[in-house]
Design a protein around this motif. Structure first.
Motif, mmCIF file in Angstrom:
data_model
loop_
_atom_site.group_PDB
_atom_site.id
_atom_site.type_symbol
_atom_site.label_atom_id
_atom_site.label_comp_id
_atom_site.label_asym_id
_atom_site.label_seq_id
_atom_site.Cartn_x
_atom_site.Cartn_y
_atom_site.Cartn_z
ATOM 1 N N ILE A 238 9.100 -117.079 7.970
ATOM 2 C CA ILE A 238 10.063 -117.973 8.348
ATOM 3 C C ILE A 238 11.245 -118.008 7.148
ATOM 4 O O ILE A 238 12.478 -117.653 7.608
ATOM 5 C CB ILE A 238 9.683 -119.541 8.287
ATOM 6 C CG1 ILE A 238 8.667 -119.669 9.500
ATOM 7 C CG2 ILE A 238 10.845 -120.398 8.771
ATOM 8 C CD1 ILE A 238 7.697 -120.994 9.166
ATOM 9 N N ILE A 239 10.875 -117.916 6.003
ATOM 10 C CA ILE A 239 11.930 -117.751 4.900
ATOM 11 C C ILE A 239 12.825 -116.399 5.051
ATOM 12 O O ILE A 239 14.174 -116.425 4.882
ATOM 13 C CB ILE A 239 11.145 -117.499 3.401
ATOM 14 C CG1 ILE A 239 10.476 -118.988 3.294
ATOM 15 C CG2 ILE A 239 12.262 -117.563 2.485
ATOM 16 C CD1 ILE A 239 9.681 -118.935 1.954
ATOM 17 N N ARG A 240 12.131 -115.299 5.383
ATOM 18 C CA ARG A 240 12.840 -113.902 5.600
ATOM 19 C C ARG A 240 13.828 -114.079 6.645
ATOM 20 O O ARG A 240 14.836 -113.598 6.492
ATOM 21 C CB ARG A 240 11.634 -112.820 5.899
ATOM 22 C CG ARG A 240 10.608 -112.637 4.562
ATOM 23 C CD ARG A 240 9.732 -111.554 4.719
ATOM 24 N NE ARG A 240 10.292 -110.357 5.022
ATOM 25 C CZ ARG A 240 9.618 -109.294 5.470
ATOM 26 N NH1 ARG A 240 8.641 -109.234 5.862
ATOM 27 N NH2 ARG A 240 10.254 -108.035 5.557
ATOM 28 N N ASN B 12 13.987 -106.374 -7.334
ATOM 29 C CA ASN B 12 13.877 -105.108 -8.000
ATOM 30 C C ASN B 12 12.451 -104.506 -7.424
ATOM 31 O O ASN B 12 11.667 -104.246 -8.198
ATOM 32 C CB ASN B 12 13.932 -105.347 -9.587
ATOM 33 C CG ASN B 12 12.976 -106.485 -9.933
ATOM 34 O OD1 ASN B 12 12.084 -106.880 -9.066
ATOM 35 N ND2 ASN B 12 12.650 -106.283 -11.049
ATOM 36 N N PHE B 13 12.510 -104.253 -6.216
ATOM 37 C CA PHE B 13 11.460 -103.505 -5.548
ATOM 38 C C PHE B 13 11.815 -102.932 -4.290
ATOM 39 O O PHE B 13 12.588 -103.423 -3.493
ATOM 40 C CB PHE B 13 10.112 -104.352 -5.495
ATOM 41 C CG PHE B 13 10.221 -105.457 -4.504
ATOM 42 C CD1 PHE B 13 10.682 -106.644 -4.558
ATOM 43 C CD2 PHE B 13 9.697 -104.998 -3.060
ATOM 44 C CE1 PHE B 13 11.020 -107.516 -3.631
ATOM 45 C CE2 PHE B 13 9.889 -106.262 -2.219
ATOM 46 C CZ PHE B 13 10.438 -107.258 -2.479
ATOM 47 N N LYS B 14 11.091 -101.486 -3.956
ATOM 48 C CA LYS B 14 11.429 -100.617 -2.791
ATOM 49 C C LYS B 14 13.091 -100.788 -2.691
ATOM 50 O O LYS B 14 13.386 -100.961 -1.457
ATOM 51 C CB LYS B 14 10.813 -101.405 -1.713
ATOM 52 C CG LYS B 14 9.296 -101.238 -1.772
ATOM 53 C CD LYS B 14 8.548 -101.369 -0.281
ATOM 54 C CE LYS B 14 7.168 -101.503 -0.513
ATOM 55 N NZ LYS B 14 6.339 -100.195 -0.445
ATOM 56 N N GLY B 15 13.719 -100.544 -3.666
ATOM 57 C CA GLY B 15 15.038 -100.300 -3.465
ATOM 58 C C GLY B 15 15.994 -101.464 -3.246
ATOM 59 O O GLY B 15 17.159 -101.301 -2.814
ATOM 60 N N GLU B 43 13.500 -115.935 -1.500
ATOM 61 C CA GLU B 43 13.426 -114.890 -0.327
ATOM 62 C C GLU B 43 12.824 -113.566 -0.726
ATOM 63 O O GLU B 43 11.872 -112.773 -0.246
ATOM 64 C CB GLU B 43 15.045 -114.761 0.000
ATOM 65 C CG GLU B 43 15.324 -113.311 0.681
ATOM 66 C CD GLU B 43 16.755 -113.100 0.081
ATOM 67 O OE1 GLU B 43 17.520 -114.053 -0.036
ATOM 68 O OE2 GLU B 43 17.154 -111.942 0.134
ATOM 69 N N ASN B 44 13.136 -113.319 -2.211
ATOM 70 C CA ASN B 44 12.394 -112.016 -2.825
ATOM 71 C C ASN B 44 10.975 -112.253 -2.844
ATOM 72 O O ASN B 44 10.291 -111.148 -2.540
ATOM 73 C CB ASN B 44 12.852 -112.037 -4.271
ATOM 74 C CG ASN B 44 14.515 -111.659 -4.525
ATOM 75 O OD1 ASN B 44 14.960 -111.435 -3.502
ATOM 76 N ND2 ASN B 44 15.040 -111.664 -5.639
ATOM 77 N N PHE B 45 10.468 -113.315 -3.105
ATOM 78 C CA PHE B 45 9.016 -113.755 -3.136
ATOM 79 C C PHE B 45 8.381 -113.366 -1.698
ATOM 80 O O PHE B 45 7.502 -112.892 -1.674
ATOM 81 C CB PHE B 45 8.624 -115.089 -3.494
ATOM 82 C CG PHE B 45 7.294 -115.349 -3.596
ATOM 83 C CD1 PHE B 45 6.468 -115.023 -4.815
ATOM 84 C CD2 PHE B 45 6.509 -116.116 -2.621
ATOM 85 C CE1 PHE B 45 5.178 -115.050 -4.747
ATOM 86 C CE2 PHE B 45 5.162 -116.322 -2.791
ATOM 87 C CZ PHE B 45 4.552 -115.785 -3.723
#
Lengths: 333, 134
Positions: A238-240, B12-15, B43-45
């Protein structure tokens, strides 16, 4: 041959491509205006349709809606084409490029090597503009990117003929003609009415405001029904959908608020400006939900209280949006 | 969200650090404006968690291929982020047929034409496909 095409970065691919193609034809228009006139805001949660193992959620209307609506509302003459084979699709593209027109098209994200790997998965409703060809390389204006990119013909061909829903089948489009005078006022009104209808009217639990309440209920059940790992992956999805590339923040809520603000200026309507402020607040609530959900995922504790709290936060988003769209629907024009 | 609240947490992962996406935020004058964002912690998490989960599953599948419990198709299918349904569309087969091809005993009997098809979808050579996990 490379066309003189000006690339602007935008939040969202479909509204971004449409904006850039219209600007190329001399129409002064912003991404928020395109998004709003195209009635791009939505919410859907369909638990039984799994995307890579997680229930499908969306913060936007069906791919292609913005593009179709904006052209109808603004009276733009667009040529749309689909193809049976990749060879014909690439040939068709070359012909239109030769005639001097930049071409918008639907592609998969997976087969676009210029995108960072972190964002490449089998999502087939991406949009980009091809504005030139140099040997076997095509020049790409991808609205989510800061700069223009290049792609090998073979890769572009794969991206245009990716399999899986929604299959692009080489779908491409270009602007043939734009009207001399555009009645933005009428288009804005129509767009707002349509979006209110989208959010409020579907009599099904999976779409519009109803789906926000549905997801809120489902999240409260996660600790009972799912393993902590699954629950974390479901929340993460959901966040994504809400925040990863292409939404402009808060699942398009900020983009739509920007539209209402611009509409308020254009139509000299203070009420729309207030609606914009209110939607910004609602967007902040969605951001708060995402932030809290990420914290819950990090802890990976399936303690019932925090999932209840997350569900309550979403319910508040739903209550606020329901009231918001009900009042927006009744605005006197 | 105000302009000064736009998060700049580098992905900072997978470009992911190569792209600064555009978000909309409210400036001091109360007007919306587009602002570049490197990313946001939340969102990064979520993105990283989704990739980690896929990598974990892929490692498990690799083990199963090595133990002779699954065919190499299972491994490369997951490596290409596909499931049986999507792979079936790419190779022009039914889903249940692809599901059968994940069995090592069935995989051994596949003809070269079909192996070529699978290999080309996975963007590898037939040799790489059949020798994986041996």
């Amino acid at each position: 041959m490379i066309l003189d095409f000006k690339h602007y970065q935008h939040a969202h691919c479909e509204s971004g491509v449409t904006t850039n193609l219209l600007r190329h034809e001399g129409v002064e228009i912003s991404e928020p205006l395109v998004f709003g006139i195209g009635a791009g805001l939505f919410f859907a949660h369909i638990p039984f349709v799994k995307v890579s193992g997680t229930p499908g959620s969306s913060f936007r209307s069906m791919p292609g809606t913005i593009f179709k609506r904006i052209n109808k509302s603004l009276g733009v003459d667009i040529q749309v084409k689909r193809f049976g084979t990749p060879e014909k699709a690439m040939q068709g593209l070359d012909e239109v490029l030769k005639s001097g027109k930049p071409v918008g098209m639907q592609t998969s994200v997976y087969y676009l090597p210029y995108l960072p790997e972190a964002f490449r998965f089998h999502f087939n409703a991406h949009n980009l503009v091809v504005f030139g060809k140099n040997g076997d390389e095509y020049m790409i204006s991808d609205p989510v990117m800061e700069e223009v990119s290049t792609i090998a013909g073979e890769d572009l061909s794969k991206a245009r003929f990716a399999k899986g829903f929604p299959e692009p089948k080489g779908f491409m489009y270009y602007v043939k003609d734009v009207p001399k005078e555009i009645n933005f006022e009428e288009a804005i009104k129509k767009g707002i009415k349509k979006n209110c209808w989208l959010m409020l009217s579907p009599p099904l639990p999976w779409f519009g405001i109803n789906a926000i309440f549905l997801l809120s209920k489902k999240i409260k059940q996660y600790p009972k029904k799912l393993t902590p790992r699954k629950a974390a992956l479901y929340l993460g999805n959901i966040i994504r959908m809400q925040e990863e590339i292409g939404t402009g923040g808060a699942g398009f809520r900020f983009l739509y608020a920007a539209f209402l603000q611009e509409a308020a200026d254009m139509l000299k309507r203070d009420d729309l400006a207030r609606f914009a402020e209110e939607l910004t607040e609602i967007g902040d609530l969605w951001r708060n939900f995402a932030y809290s959900a990420a914290r819950q995922m990090k802890a990976r504790k399936s303690d019932l209280v925090s999932f209840d709290e997350l569900g309550d936060m979403l319910e508040e988003c739903g209550v606020r949006e329901k009231s918001f769209f009900k009042r927006l629907e009744k605005v006197n024009w | 969200m105000k302009v000064n609240e736009v998060p700049q947490d580098i992905k900072n992962f997978k470009g992911g650090d190569k792209l600064r996406k555009l978000v909309y935020a409210v400036g001091k004058d109360g007007k919306y404006t587009g602002v570049n964002s490197a990313g946001w912690e939340a969102e990064n998490f979520a993105t990283r968690q989704a990739w980690d989960a896929m990598d974990e599953t892929l490692a498990e599948t690799e083990q199963k291929v090595k133990q002779g419990k699954l065919s190499p198709i299972a491994y490369f299918m997951q490596k290409c982020l596909m499931d049986e349904g999507l792979l079936a569309k790419y190779v022009g087969k039914w889903r249940w047929q692809v599901a059968r091809h994940l069995k090592p005993s069935v995989f051994k009997r596949l003809d070269t034409g079909l192996l070529k098809k699978y290999a080309s979808v996975f963007e590898i050579s037939v040799e790489e496909l059949v020798s994986f996990g041996q």
